[in-house]
Design a protein around this motif. Sequence first.
Motif, PDB file in Angstrom:
ATOM      1  N   ALA A  64      49.106  43.092  42.306  1.00  0.00           N
ATOM      2  CA  ALA A  64      48.562  42.039  43.160  1.00  0.00           C
ATOM      3  C   ALA A  64      48.684  42.402  44.631  1.00  0.00           C
ATOM      4  O   ALA A  64      49.504  43.239  45.016  1.00  0.00           O
ATOM      5  N   ASN A  65      47.856  41.750  45.438  1.00  0.00           N
ATOM      6  CA  ASN A  65      48.008  41.884  46.887  1.00  0.00           C
ATOM      7  C   ASN A  65      49.274  41.152  47.319  1.00  0.00           C
ATOM      8  O   ASN A  65      49.801  40.310  46.590  1.00  0.00           O
TER       9      ASN A  65
ATOM     10  N   ASP B 280      54.223  35.219  47.110  1.00  0.00           N
ATOM     11  CA  ASP B 280      53.340  35.841  46.126  1.00  0.00           C
ATOM     12  C   ASP B 280      54.022  36.094  44.777  1.00  0.00           C
ATOM     13  O   ASP B 280      53.474  35.734  43.733  1.00  0.00           O
TER      14      ASP B 280
ATOM     15  N   PRO C   7      44.602  43.496  37.606  1.00  0.00           N
ATOM     16  CA  PRO C   7      44.585  43.174  39.032  1.00  0.00           C
ATOM     17  C   PRO C   7      44.648  41.672  39.263  1.00  0.00           C
ATOM     18  O   PRO C   7      44.087  40.893  38.483  1.00  0.00           O
ATOM     19  N   MET C   8      45.353  41.274  40.321  1.00  0.00           N
ATOM     20  CA  MET C   8      45.437  39.856  40.674  1.00  0.00           C
ATOM     21  C   MET C   8      45.293  39.692  42.174  1.00  0.00           C
ATOM     22  O   MET C   8      45.676  40.571  42.953  1.00  0.00           O
ATOM     23  N   ALA C   9      44.759  38.551  42.571  1.00  0.00           N
ATOM     24  CA  ALA C   9      44.613  38.226  43.989  1.00  0.00           C
ATOM     25  C   ALA C   9      45.319  36.911  44.279  1.00  0.00           C
ATOM     26  O   ALA C   9      45.090  35.907  43.597  1.00  0.00           O
ATOM     27  N   CYS C  10      46.204  36.932  45.274  1.00  0.00           N
ATOM     28  CA  CYS C  10      46.860  35.722  45.761  1.00  0.00           C
ATOM     29  C   CYS C  10      46.112  35.300  47.027  1.00  0.00           C
ATOM     30  O   CYS C  10      46.096  36.038  48.017  1.00  0.00           O
TER      31      CYS C  10
ATOM     32  N   MET D 127      43.193  49.103  43.983  1.00  0.00           N
ATOM     33  CA  MET D 127      43.089  48.277  45.184  1.00  0.00           C
ATOM     34  C   MET D 127      41.671  47.756  45.372  1.00  0.00           C
ATOM     35  O   MET D 127      41.470  46.634  45.839  1.00  0.00           O
TER      36      MET D 127
ATOM     37  N   GLU E 226      39.692  46.923  42.992  1.00  0.00           N
ATOM     38  CA  GLU E 226      39.573  45.796  42.060  1.00  0.00           C
ATOM     39  C   GLU E 226      40.237  44.541  42.641  1.00  0.00           C
ATOM     40  O   GLU E 226      39.710  43.439  42.518  1.00  0.00           O
ATOM     41  N   ILE E 227      41.397  44.731  43.272  1.00  0.00           N
ATOM     42  CA  ILE E 227      42.076  43.589  43.897  1.00  0.00           C
ATOM     43  C   ILE E 227      41.235  43.041  45.036  1.00  0.00           C
ATOM     44  O   ILE E 227      41.054  41.822  45.177  1.00  0.00           O
ATOM     45  N   ASN E 228      40.684  43.928  45.862  1.00  0.00           N
ATOM     46  CA  ASN E 228      39.849  43.498  46.980  1.00  0.00           C
ATOM     47  C   ASN E 228      38.621  42.736  46.505  1.00  0.00           C
ATOM     48  O   ASN E 228      38.181  41.785  47.146  1.00  0.00           O
TER      49      ASN E 228
ATOM     50  N   LEU F 177      38.435  40.861  43.973  1.00  0.00           N
ATOM     51  CA  LEU F 177      38.873  39.509  43.615  1.00  0.00           C
ATOM     52  C   LEU F 177      39.058  38.645  44.858  1.00  0.00           C
ATOM     53  O   LEU F 177      38.809  37.433  44.830  1.00  0.00           O
TER      54      LEU F 177
END
Length: 197
Positions: A37-38, A44, A139-142, A188, A190-192, A194
């Motif tokens: 995750a970011n 987070d 991947p996860m995004a906070c 990264m 993929e996270i971006n 999201l």
Amino acid sequence: MVYYIARGIARLLLLVLNLKKEGLGKLPPNGPVIVAANHVSNWDPVIVGTALSRPVHFMAKVELFNNVFLGKLLTALHAFPVRRGAADRRAIRQALDLLAEGEVVGIFPEGARQKVKPDIQVHGGVALLALKSGAKVVPMACIGTDKNFPSGWFRPLIIRMGDPIILDEYRNQKISSALLEEISMRIMQEINSLLDK
């Protein structure tokens, strides 16, 4: 026991703050998983660990374990220490052991709290663990956790999960710094993606 009590309390808080969860059903129900995750806030790991149905074992900077009380609390919350800025073999071994047991390991690929930028330095730890363990990377995004707490959190607070990244195409390749960088940048991206939705 401490983990589940803390998670229950955090879930009540996040219910009040109206945390929106998107795509969490994409988390594999069993087997080894690396959650990437970011990282823009100290909140987070709390949000990621609270939102997911499976317990998450987070890597946390070793300095946090220097305080005896905090160290014991973090250990009870399934965190384990990692030395930043160098290859920490002990932390890597512990993460691999957890993945071998079919657990979920949580890592922030940026390695520190900062906003995700195109030119940000990404650490290769996630890629290395994924290649050595065969674990899927999720991947996860906070989103919104960088707002001031608690007043800023009454604006949208979202946790968003993407599709698992399967790295089978890389399995038979020799592990090199170039390969780790390639995989890390893919994670990264993929996270971006999201964060951009």
